[in-house]
Design an enzyme around this catalytic site. Sequence first.
Site, short mmCIF file in Angstrom:
data_model
loop_
_atom_site.label_atom_id
_atom_site.label_comp_id
_atom_site.label_asym_id
_atom_site.label_seq_id
_atom_site.Cartn_x
_atom_site.Cartn_y
_atom_site.Cartn_z
N ARG A 1 0.83 -1.20 0.00
CA ARG A 1 0.00 0.00 0.00
C ARG A 1 0.86 1.25 0.00
NH1 ARG A 1 -2.25 -3.67 3.60
NH2 ARG A 1 -4.35 -4.41 3.08
N ARG B 1 -11.42 -8.59 9.63
CA ARG B 1 -10.72 -9.82 9.22
C ARG B 1 -10.21 -10.58 10.44
NH1 ARG B 1 -7.47 -6.55 4.48
NH2 ARG B 1 -8.91 -7.01 2.76
N HIS C 1 -2.74 0.82 8.31
CA HIS C 1 -3.49 -0.12 7.49
C HIS C 1 -2.50 -0.64 6.46
CE1 HIS C 1 -6.43 -2.03 4.99
NE2 HIS C 1 -6.29 -1.18 3.99
N ASP D 1 -9.36 -4.45 8.59
CA ASP D 1 -8.39 -5.39 9.18
C ASP D 1 -8.96 -5.98 10.48
OD1 ASP D 1 -5.71 -4.52 7.54
OD2 ASP D 1 -6.96 -2.80 8.03
#
Length: 312
Positions: free
Chosen positions: A90, A153, A177, A150
Site C-alpha cells: 500500500r 478480518r 493499514h 483489518d
Amino acid sequence: MYITKSKISIIGTGMVGSSIAYALMISGLTSRLVLVDIDEKRAQGEAMDLSHSASFIKPIKITAGDYADCKGSQIVIIAAGANQKPGETRLELTNRNVEVLNSIIKPLSKHCPDSIVLLVSNPVDILTYVTHKSGYFKNGRVIGSGTVLDTSRFRYLIGQHCQVDPRSVHAYVLGEHGDSEVLTWSSASIGGMKLLDFCRLAPGANENWKKDIDYKVRKAAYEIITRKGSTYYAIGMATKRIVEAILRNEKSVLTVSAMINNAYGISDVCLSLPTIVGSRGIIRTFEPKLSTEEITELQRSADTLKKYLKNL
C-alpha cells in the site's frame, strides 16, 4: 439522531467507489448519492446502473456530477486513485495517490468545507495525514477508513478458529493499514473471557494458531489481489459501517485512522486506534492497555509511516 435526508458524495467510481455506492444504496442510510469521477462517462454509467434498482430499495436519488454537485454533503468519501498491483505494498502507492489526492482536496473544499471527509484510497493513513494537514477541513472531520476492515478480518478468523460468531469477538487491529499493523492479542476477549484462554479450549488448538491468523490478516489483501486483481466488497461494507456510525450519531468505537498526538509516545501521524465516531466525526481516541511488545510494534508502525511522509 439518525439523519434520514442525508447526502453523500463519492469521489472515484472504480471498483472500490462503486462497491461503496452499492453498499450505501442497499443500506437505506442516505436519500441522495452523488458520484464523481475524472472519467465522467464511468460515473454516469454507475449512477444509471445503480438507479435502475429503484423498485427494490428505499427511495434514493443517485446522480453523477462534479465537485459543485457535492455541496451540502454530510460526508464526502474519497475512493479515487491507483489500486495495488500484485506484490505491491500500500505504501508503494504513495506518490501516485498523493498526486491524485492533491488534485481533489482543494476544489472539493471550495464546495464542501463543512463536510466530513472519509478517505478510503490507499495508502489511507498517508492520505488522511495529507488531507488533515491541508487545513481545508475542520479538525476531527478528516477520517481514514484505517484498520476497520483489518479488525473485521481479525475477528472473522478468530471466530472461525474458536467456532464463535465474529460479532461476539472483541479484538482490534491498530496502527498502519498495511504491513506494520498491530494485532492486539493481549486485550482481545470473547464473552468476558480473555481470548487466549478461550481459544486454548477450542477444538484443534495448537501453538501455531496465532501465527496463522496473524499471517492471514496481514496478507489478506495480497492473497485477494493475486486471485482477482483487487479488493472491494469488504472495504465497501467497512466504509458503510463508518458512514452508519456518523449519520446515526452512534458514538461507536471503530478503528478509523485519525491524527494522533501524544498517544503511546506517538505524535504527528495518522494511524488507527479505537476511536469514538459520531455525527461530528472524530469524538475521542482511546489508548487501551497494551502489552509492552504491542506498544513497541505500534511505535514502529508509526515510524514506518513517518518515513514515507518525509519523502513526500
